[in-house]
Design an enzyme around this catalytic site. Sequence first.
Site, PDB file in Angstrom:
ATOM      1  N   GLU A 256     -14.925  30.629  -9.656  1.00  7.94           N
ATOM      2  CA  GLU A 256     -15.395  31.970 -10.027  1.00  7.94           C
ATOM      3  C   GLU A 256     -14.149  32.835 -10.097  1.00  7.94           C
ATOM      4  OE1 GLU A 256     -18.433  32.568 -10.764  1.00  7.94           O
ATOM      5  OE2 GLU A 256     -19.508  30.904  -9.867  1.00  7.94           O
ATOM      6  N   CYS A 295     -15.847  41.726  -8.811  1.00  2.00           N
ATOM      7  CA  CYS A 295     -15.697  40.828  -9.960  1.00  2.00           C
ATOM      8  C   CYS A 295     -16.668  41.207 -11.064  1.00  2.00           C
ATOM      9  CB  CYS A 295     -15.917  39.390  -9.518  1.00  2.00           C
ATOM     10  SG  CYS A 295     -17.456  39.184  -8.612  1.00  2.00           S
TER      11      CYS A 295
HETATM   12  P1  NAP Z   1      -6.410  35.360  -5.114  1.00  2.00           P
HETATM   13  O1  NAP Z   1      -5.108  35.937  -4.807  1.00  2.00           O
HETATM   14  O2  NAP Z   1      -6.513  34.383  -6.215  1.00  2.00           O
HETATM   15  O3  NAP Z   1      -6.914  34.705  -3.741  1.00  2.00           O
HETATM   16  C1  NAP Z   1      -8.190  34.132  -3.641  1.00  2.00           C
HETATM   17  C2  NAP Z   1      -8.238  33.165  -2.471  1.00  2.00           C
HETATM   18  O4  NAP Z   1      -7.393  32.060  -2.756  1.00  2.00           O
HETATM   19  C3  NAP Z   1      -7.732  33.755  -1.158  1.00  2.00           C
HETATM   20  O5  NAP Z   1      -8.523  33.255  -0.104  1.00  2.00           O
HETATM   21  C4  NAP Z   1      -6.309  33.212  -1.068  1.00  2.00           C
HETATM   22  O6  NAP Z   1      -5.864  33.112   0.257  1.00  2.00           O
HETATM   23  C5  NAP Z   1      -6.532  31.830  -1.654  1.00  2.00           C
HETATM   24  N1  NAP Z   1      -5.329  31.176  -2.134  1.00  2.00           N
HETATM   25  C6  NAP Z   1      -4.310  31.717  -2.852  1.00  2.00           C
HETATM   26  N2  NAP Z   1      -3.392  30.761  -3.133  1.00  2.00           N
HETATM   27  C7  NAP Z   1      -3.853  29.609  -2.586  1.00  2.00           C
HETATM   28  C8  NAP Z   1      -3.361  28.276  -2.513  1.00  2.00           C
HETATM   29  N3  NAP Z   1      -2.214  27.921  -3.090  1.00  2.00           N
HETATM   30  N4  NAP Z   1      -4.087  27.336  -1.853  1.00  2.00           N
HETATM   31  C9  NAP Z   1      -5.261  27.657  -1.255  1.00  2.00           C
HETATM   32  N5  NAP Z   1      -5.780  28.923  -1.295  1.00  2.00           N
HETATM   33  C10 NAP Z   1      -5.088  29.870  -1.950  1.00  2.00           C
HETATM   34  O7  NAP Z   1      -7.492  36.471  -5.417  1.00  2.00           O
HETATM   35  P2  NAP Z   1      -7.805  37.807  -4.581  1.00  2.00           P
HETATM   36  O8  NAP Z   1      -6.661  38.743  -4.767  1.00  2.00           O
HETATM   37  O9  NAP Z   1      -8.249  37.484  -3.193  1.00  2.00           O
HETATM   38  O10 NAP Z   1      -9.089  38.343  -5.340  1.00  2.00           O
HETATM   39  C11 NAP Z   1      -9.035  39.125  -6.498  1.00  2.00           C
HETATM   40  C12 NAP Z   1      -9.456  38.360  -7.707  1.00  2.00           C
HETATM   41  O11 NAP Z   1     -10.662  37.638  -7.453  1.00  2.00           O
HETATM   42  C13 NAP Z   1      -9.761  39.228  -8.887  1.00  2.00           C
HETATM   43  O12 NAP Z   1      -9.056  38.751  -9.976  1.00  2.00           O
HETATM   44  C14 NAP Z   1     -11.269  39.084  -9.110  1.00  2.00           C
HETATM   45  O13 NAP Z   1     -11.645  39.186 -10.462  1.00  2.00           O
HETATM   46  C15 NAP Z   1     -11.556  37.763  -8.559  1.00  2.00           C
HETATM   47  N6  NAP Z   1     -12.918  37.674  -8.057  1.00  2.00           N
HETATM   48  C16 NAP Z   1     -13.830  36.925  -8.731  1.00  2.00           C
HETATM   49  C17 NAP Z   1     -15.124  36.825  -8.269  1.00  2.00           C
HETATM   50  C18 NAP Z   1     -16.154  35.988  -8.983  1.00  2.00           C
HETATM   51  O14 NAP Z   1     -17.219  35.772  -8.425  1.00  2.00           O
HETATM   52  N7  NAP Z   1     -15.895  35.537 -10.173  1.00  2.00           N
HETATM   53  C19 NAP Z   1     -15.506  37.491  -7.110  1.00  2.00           C
HETATM   54  C20 NAP Z   1     -14.549  38.257  -6.450  1.00  2.00           C
HETATM   55  C21 NAP Z   1     -13.256  38.341  -6.938  1.00  2.00           C
HETATM   56  P3  NAP Z   1      -4.794  34.158   0.876  1.00  2.00           P
HETATM   57  O15 NAP Z   1      -5.444  35.482   0.857  1.00  2.00           O
HETATM   58  O16 NAP Z   1      -4.566  33.625   2.236  1.00  2.00           O
HETATM   59  O17 NAP Z   1      -3.599  34.084  -0.028  1.00  2.00           O
END
Ligand code: NAP
Length: 518
Positions: A256, A295
């Site tokens: 997602e 999102c």
């Molecule tokens: P993100 O930076 O991609 O992080 C998402 C998750 O992935 C966090 O728990 C992060 O952990 C983890 N992560 C990052 N790198 C990783 C790796 N190499 N290995 C394992 N886990 C890893 O996104 P965000 O800043 O939290 O969220 C914002 C984004 O999410 C926006 O772009 C939004 O559109 C999207 N979003 C989508 C939905 C949907 O349902 N489609 C819902 C909500 C948000 P850490 O925090 O520990 O780095």
Amino acid sequence: MKRLKSHVLGNWHLADGAFADIVDPCSEEVVAGASTAGIDFEAVLSFAREQGSSALGAMTFAQRGELLMGLSKALHAHRDELIELSLVNTGATRKDAKFDLDGASGTLAFYAYLGKELGDKRTLIDGDGVALGRSAKFWGQHVLRPLSGVAVHINAFNFPAWGFAEKAACALLAGMPVITKPATSSAMVTERCVEILVDSGLLPDGAFQFVCGSTGDLLSRLGSQDVLAFTGSADTALKLRSGENLLATNARVNLEADSLNAAVLGPDLDSDSEAWDLFVREVVREMTQKSGQKCTAVRRIFVPEARLDEIQELLIEGLSSVVVGDPRDGSVNMGPLANTRQLDDAVAGVAKLSAEADIVFGTGARVDGTGAEPKRGYYFGPTLLRAKSADAADEIHRHEVFGPCATLVPYDGEAKTAASLVARANGTLVTSLYSNDLEFIERFVAAGGCYTGRIYLGSEKMAAQAPGSGLALPQSQHGGPGRAGGGAELGGLDGLRLYMQRVALQGSRQMIDRLYGE
Ligand code: NAP
């Protein structure tokens, strides 16, 4: 400073170092740290696959439903405390914190109800049986059985409660144990939720583990019966799904990701209609709720050219009532962005969009927050842009500014044009269409339906009950094609499919009916 713990192997684990800072976004003060140093991820997986799987597998759907209802009630009982914690950890207003927390307990309760409805079964019947031979004696029936591995859930920062709970509800009801990881920046809220769930004493050993910080080598240890369900940015999604181990094992992956959701105003609406008011009200809310860090937030607003000035004025009027600042101040109704990276990305994002759209409200820069110390906190006011030319615009269909920001775009009032503009984002989670004209709606769905996971139809008839397009209701699918990740979550019992294997049974009808007949 509080050091957050993980809950693994039936115990709380406090790391002995490598803590990442967690900051109060209202003040920039470090309030906690998270680390998974010292966790043996192979042991965590084995604990889930062995103890968690067998405990859940022994339970009927009704018993798993009871478990979910207990978890829902436990969270709800601590709602006030969790609202306070959401403010400290994420800068959420009371309303925004409730949106997240009630989403968590509500989704658990919804799946609890589905479990109760399914009753004493452990196998899901999938559709009707079918005669496979010349007569009905040779019969086919699809059934769904839980995978024998573990569901790893990685969540985004913006829904620290709802995010983990909606995924866990589906996996646990399906009969799969869970290892959940929150985004580090909002992990305080998730840690406390998990503490409440653990203290409830309801969770069987190994059914639910919590990893607070980095996933270490967890993903490289997943196998063919395991599942990875990820919510976050498209960049991280790409990185994780391309992991060699996930590709080699064909472990299921559900993504997602980002989404440039659109709101479309139908040409049949004018200012004296209820659906017009609904459009204005909901666009303002979908831009600013949770400071635009949703999102499902509206990022693109398509309006018939002749109505653009009028709509712009009304949106500006609505956005003018937003007071951004520290929610501890009673006048504030929109909190800060979650962290410094989110603020930097929002500022850079608006600068990018400004090349092809004019800022008509807001500044696109950091602002001082009401009730906050000057120059402290990640405050960013609502920002409305207006595309200079619909045809030339490109970045507005490509670049997601994850904050209270959206762009107005004129269109010619044709359903096909609106659908083709929606399609330019290469896949969205939700599109909202406001119209009372059935023919227009039908043409729009025919041309644009395949580019989005959900179409929210705002009209006169539903205005009184409209929840807003941003609400991911558990009855409906959450997920979209292409850039939105190509995944699907929720959607009632369909949400269990990710965690179950579909098996085609072929044999005597009498035998199949005796085994699995209703
Ligand atoms: P993100 O930076 O991609 O992080 C998402 C998750 O992935 C966090 O728990 C992060 O952990 C983890 N992560 C990052 N790198 C990783 C790796 N190499 N290995 C394992 N886990 C890893 O996104 P965000 O800043 O939290 O969220 C914002 C984004 O999410 C926006 O772009 C939004 O559109 C999207 N979003 C989508 C939905 C949907 O349902 N489609 C819902 C909500 C948000 P850490 O925090 O520990 O780095």
